[in-house]
Design an enzyme around this catalytic site. Sequence first.
Site, PDB file in Angstrom:
ATOM      1  N   GLU A   1      10.302  85.438 -21.635  1.00 58.59           N
ATOM      2  CA  GLU A   1       9.906  84.107 -22.825  1.00 58.59           C
ATOM      3  C   GLU A   1      10.837  83.183 -22.549  1.00 58.59           C
ATOM      4  O   GLU A   1      12.010  83.345 -22.494  1.00 58.59           O
ATOM      5  CB  GLU A   1       9.996  84.830 -23.932  1.00 58.59           C
ATOM      6  CG  GLU A   1       9.560  83.938 -25.098  1.00 58.59           C
ATOM      7  CD  GLU A   1       9.871  84.343 -26.473  1.00 58.59           C
ATOM      8  OE1 GLU A   1       9.423  83.542 -27.457  1.00 58.59           O
ATOM      9  OE2 GLU A   1      10.185  85.503 -26.924  1.00 58.59           O
TER      10      GLU A   1
ATOM     11  N   ARG B   1      17.643  99.388 -19.497  1.00 64.89           N
ATOM     12  CA  ARG B   1      18.447  98.127 -19.552  1.00 64.89           C
ATOM     13  C   ARG B   1      19.689  98.152 -18.848  1.00 64.89           C
ATOM     14  O   ARG B   1      20.407  98.965 -19.171  1.00 64.89           O
ATOM     15  CB  ARG B   1      18.076  97.294 -20.757  1.00 64.89           C
ATOM     16  CG  ARG B   1      18.844  98.052 -21.738  1.00 64.89           C
ATOM     17  CD  ARG B   1      18.511  97.131 -23.271  1.00 64.89           C
ATOM     18  NE  ARG B   1      18.888  95.856 -23.018  1.00 64.89           N
ATOM     19  CZ  ARG B   1      18.456  94.992 -24.151  1.00 64.89           C
ATOM     20  NH1 ARG B   1      17.830  95.578 -25.103  1.00 64.89           N
ATOM     21  NH2 ARG B   1      18.665  93.692 -24.095  1.00 64.89           N
TER      22      ARG B   1
ATOM     23  N   LYS C   1      19.765  87.200 -26.388  1.00 68.22           N
ATOM     24  CA  LYS C   1      19.533  85.859 -26.207  1.00 68.22           C
ATOM     25  C   LYS C   1      19.986  85.066 -27.563  1.00 68.22           C
ATOM     26  O   LYS C   1      20.416  84.198 -27.896  1.00 68.22           O
ATOM     27  CB  LYS C   1      17.979  85.465 -26.014  1.00 68.22           C
ATOM     28  CG  LYS C   1      17.805  85.476 -24.335  1.00 68.22           C
ATOM     29  CD  LYS C   1      16.224  85.036 -24.309  1.00 68.22           C
ATOM     30  CE  LYS C   1      15.613  85.188 -23.058  1.00 68.22           C
ATOM     31  NZ  LYS C   1      14.335  84.901 -22.750  1.00 68.22           N
TER      32      LYS C   1
END
Length: 558
Positions: free
Chosen positions: A38, A263, A273
């Site tokens: 994104e 992850r 983020k």
Amino acid sequence: MSDPKAVETEASNFIRDMIAADVSSGKTSRVITRFPPEPNGYLHIGHAKSICLNFGMAQEFGGYCNLRFDDTNPEKESVEYVNAIRRDVEWLGFEWHGNPFASDYFDQLYGYAFDLIKQGNAYVDSQSAEQIRETRGTLKQPGSDGPYRDRSIDENLQLFEDMRDGKYADGEHVLRAKIDMSSPNINMRDPIIYRIRHISHHNTGDKWCIYPLYDFTHGLSDAIEGVSHSLCTLEFEDHRPLYDWILDRLQTPSRPEQTEFARLQLEYCLTSKRKLNQLVVDGHVDGWDDPRMLTISGMRRRGFTPESIVNFCSMIGVTKKDSHIEMSVLENALREDLNRRAERRMAVINPLKVIIENYPEDQDEMLTGVNHPQDPEYGNREIPFSRVIYIEQDDFMEDAPKKFFRLSVGREVRLRFAYYITCQQVIKNDDGSINHLVCTYDPESRGGKSADGRKVKGTIHWVSAAHALDARVNLYDRLFNTRSPGAEDNFVATINPDSLQVRENARLEPAVEVTGNQLAYQFERLGYFISDSDSTQQQPIFNRTMTLRDSWAKIDKS
């Protein structure tokens, strides 16, 4: 740039095994993957793992990977982030096949939502956001049907068209998938798939005032692009039933499958983020590319090489189980790469002036220094030497213990590539601080070898005062002093106060290029350093990329 094909592949990678089996059985005719960030921030080291996996697997099996921007949240997305992401992926050494935006598919996605409504599998809900939360239930209690769940198909179609046409305010209505409000998986309790946002979009402008949610967009975008293997991190595992539910009910060009992997969880590091953005906005760091940030742009500015990052991602492997990786693994991957490739130079970051009283005042000379001690192909360089030089303050001790093998009054050391010198006198300022040292040199020891064969135990680096480049040096260290800053309620309180120390009066030998170099130098005995993006000929600025040894080893073991 890095060569992904050259990366070692011995580390565990269950994704590779799965794809190999799919190709071998004929289930997959062509491997197509995607990296779908994104554009609401800069990429970080966690994204690097996903980039290497998605691009690497497609390349290894003769397929391709798309760089797709999942841009369904216009409030937080911008062209700045789009450009930064493209730059980072290219810098890591990867080439994408296609570079679409999820917003390119908004017309198709709207049509798919319309189809769900016509099937009776979606409805317009007019409850407030708070009411929707209340009826959704909890992890232990089922949700309950809302008052608008049984609206007619015709009414839902008309309301959805009116939403698209801008007849309602933000939050007045949402479109929800009609699944099961009592599902044990809370993601399946009639999730919202469209909401109203009267805001301009970076790619589509003002064409739309309704925007699809990520969970609705993701799988359909994969299907439109023909993705064979949709690789996601483990937090999306609970979202896979919704991914499949949507695709099972719609006629799409292909039927992708989602697989999850662990992850990257790196100690002393944030990979959120939102929290990284907080550090930037609140001024705790100097932008997204601050060299203390483990954003790709920050790592690039600090002097990380793309090869070291790609090799690190290969070393840690791909598993289904979350685990924490020690920061030293990443740092050592960089040290190994730079040790092989970085040219050596001399620099003094805490200078102490030395006057060699028996060296002629009107003389200087050129000495020969090797650029890389393990690789003669790097060649040699000329190093100027003169009567006044600078050494590191730490390389002199006035009252030195017996095992101090550097410079002290009456003691002799070797100057790297130069001569033996002996300290004769310490000249002090009125406040008692040292102004300079007075030394003598042995003119028969040029090149660091004495004519009479005597040995000295200490070798120190230096620069000629008359020829040195004045520079500012930024000594960067880990941004956080706790292993798991993301787990702290007040993660800002764990910022390492010594993560940046500035040395304004550093001196560099003149063979150092102060602008534009893509690879860090090894400043002998000090570490690896690279010129900063703000460095100029008039004001050289160097960032410490990494120390020569792991200064955190004892702390990490405690």
